[in-house]
Motif scaffolding. Structure first.
Motif, mmCIF file in Angstrom:
data_model
loop_
_atom_site.group_PDB
_atom_site.id
_atom_site.type_symbol
_atom_site.label_atom_id
_atom_site.label_comp_id
_atom_site.label_asym_id
_atom_site.label_seq_id
_atom_site.Cartn_x
_atom_site.Cartn_y
_atom_site.Cartn_z
ATOM 1 N N ASP A 60 0.855 -1.211 -0.034
ATOM 2 C CA ASP A 60 0.066 -0.156 -0.014
ATOM 3 C C ASP A 60 0.801 1.236 0.072
ATOM 4 O OD1 ASP A 60 -2.309 -1.469 -0.018
ATOM 5 O OD2 ASP A 60 -2.511 -1.400 2.181
ATOM 6 N N ASP B 187 2.474 1.785 -3.605
ATOM 7 C CA ASP B 187 1.548 2.118 -4.397
ATOM 8 C C ASP B 187 1.374 3.637 -4.185
ATOM 9 O OD1 ASP B 187 1.096 -0.242 -5.605
ATOM 10 O OD2 ASP B 187 -0.834 -0.909 -4.431
ATOM 11 N N ARG B 188 1.097 3.949 -2.908
ATOM 12 C CA ARG B 188 0.823 5.253 -2.546
ATOM 13 C C ARG B 188 1.833 6.392 -2.947
ATOM 14 N NH1 ARG B 188 -0.370 7.517 3.522
ATOM 15 N NH2 ARG B 188 -0.935 9.532 3.199
#
Length: 474
Positions: A29, A32-33
């Motif tokens: 996460d 991806d961020r």
């Protein structure tokens, strides 16, 4: 009722165990961020071609024609050529400011930024700081760019999870995970404050961000320690709290503007602290005060700086970093230890970059009565014209010249050598050997175990504390 209480206690116990063992199941996460804010940097530089050297065979040799033909075929090698380099960086604002390492873009004629989505933009150099190896770039984009923010690197603890992102070995975007292995590492620079990490960092990672688990940049990946050029789990990232100050100045001025106190300093040792009556070996000993802000404020050689702008000074490294991070022109309170008590001076800071450009000379002391004697493991002499010429000092210089040092003495162990000049003892100027003997006796009567000497070697001042137990005629 007891069953409800037991269930509640069991739930709390499980929750505490879960919190104690908490660790991320995945970094996906976070990757991806923040990956859209991490960039690959390619530079192009014009490199001068090789000059034609002298003949590699003697004139008249049967091989002369062969080698002349070989040189003619390779004459193109002497033409200027283009060289490229790869590195990493990250976007810190939606309008296109990008942080990287200075060594990534040093000497570059062209700088190209490749984003995670494959888009490429040319970048302009805003400013650099060689002391922290930080550079600031700027790109012009059609729309706001995704960016990341700096965190507080001082909150990073040894053992915390971190992620390193960048372009290792030119292979494209990559993420590696590890922990903070150590804090406050120094490599070679005056302002070094590196976070050591075992997250894999390789060539090409330079300039990329080191993230904490909140997605904040707490370091800029800068160097690795390796016997073979590859990652062995010892990487260094310049702490974000250093980088933020540099970046802010580069954005505002295009250059750094560091505070300057105007003193030469050294760390306080245990025996120096004892000789001066300090409770602990802390602070920064002032060994010389050339013309500048500190001199104007009344600071003197022999003062120990124990507090700067309300912050306790532990050692010279901490003081240098704190002064450098303070605004030029600011008036600060500097507390010094002098003659057995503290005094507070008000100093208006100058600018370090201007002071370095002027190359301020060291102060030199004045005159001496000819005399020579053995004392404290040293053969000491007044300054004669011959000695002054040998040492490159004025013939009327005050102090004692060290002619010889017994290699078995404390003086030798403390680093004194023939040719050194002793200008102060017990923080008072000395002109003769008799002056030194008097200072030693005063220190002994005061219950001191050591006496503080101010030594100059090739003009550079340094304090040394010598045990006075050896203070006898030899």
């Amino acid at each position: 009722m007891w069953s409800l209480l037991l269930a509640a206690l069991l739930t709390m116990s499980l929750a505490m165990q879960a919190a104690a063992q908490a660790r991320p199941e995945s970094f996906a996460d976070l990757a991806d961020r923040f990956s859209p804010s991490v960039v690959n940097i390619t530079t192009a530089t014009t490199v001068a071609g090789r000059e034609e050297g002298s003949p590699i065979v003697p004139e008249g040799s049967p091989f002369e024609d062969f080698f002349r033909e070989f040189q003619d075929r390779n004459r193109g090698d002497r033409a200027p050529r283009r060289s490229s380099a790869l590195g990493s960086g990250f976007v810190i604002s939606e309008d296109g400011f990008i942080v990287t390492n200075n060594h990534v873009i040093a000497g570059a004629d062209e700088i190209s930024i490749e984003f995670f989505n494959g888009k490429t933009l040319d970048a302009e150099l805003v400013g650099t700081d060689e002391k922290t190896d930080i550079a600031l770039l700027k790109v012009e984009a059609d729309s706001p760019l995704p960016f990341v923010s700096f965190g507080d690197s001082d909150l990073a603890r040894v053992g915390d999870w971190v992620l390193a992102m960048g372009n290792p070995l030119g292979q494209g975007f990559s993420v590696s995970a590890g922990i903070v292995s150590a804090r406050n590492r120094a490599l070679s620079g005056t302002y070094d404050d590196y976070i050591q990490t075992d997250a894999a960092i390789n060539r090409g990672n330079s300039g990329g961000p080191l993230f904490n688990l909140d997605g904040e940049v707490i370091g800029v990946n800068t160097a690795i320690l390796s016997p073979n050029g590859g990652s062995i789990g010892i990487g260094f990232s310049m702490a974000s709290n250093v980088v933020k100050g540099v970046v802010n100045q580069l954005q505002e001025f295009g250059e750094t503007r560091r505070g300057w106190l105007g003193v030469r300093i050294q760390d306080v040792t245990e025996d120096m602290a004892d000789a001066m009556g300090l409770d602990a070996a802390k602070g920064a000993m002032v060994s010389d005060v050339p013309e500048g802000p500190a001199m104007e404020a009344g600071m003197k050689a022999g003062d120990v700086i124990v507090s700067f702008d309300g912050v306790e000074v532990d050692d010279t490294r901490g003081l240098v970093r704190q002064v450098g991070a303070t605004q030029v022109g600011k008036t600060v309170r500097v507390m010094v230890w002098r003659d057995g008590k503290t005094e507070t001076l008000k100093v208006t800071l100058g600018r370090r970059e201007e002071a370095e450009a002027e190359a301020v000379p060291a102060a030199q002391p004045g005159a001496e009565v000819p005399l020579e004697k053995d004392l404290m493991g040293m053969k000491l002499s007044s300054v004669t014209s011959d000695l002054a010429e040998q040492l490159g000092i004025d013939a009327d210089t005050e102090g004692l010249v060290v002619r010889e040092v017994d290699e078995m003495s404390d003086a030798y162990e403390k680093g004194l050598r023939a040719g050194d000049l002793i200008t102060e003892a017990g923080q008072q100027k000395i002109e003769t050997v008799a002056d030194l003997e008097t200072r030693v006796e005063e220190a002994r009567e005061a219950g001191r175990k050591s006496i503080l000497l101010l030594i100059r070697r090739e003009g550079e001042p340094r304090f040394v504390a010598l045990p006075i137990g050896d203070a006898k005629d030899e």
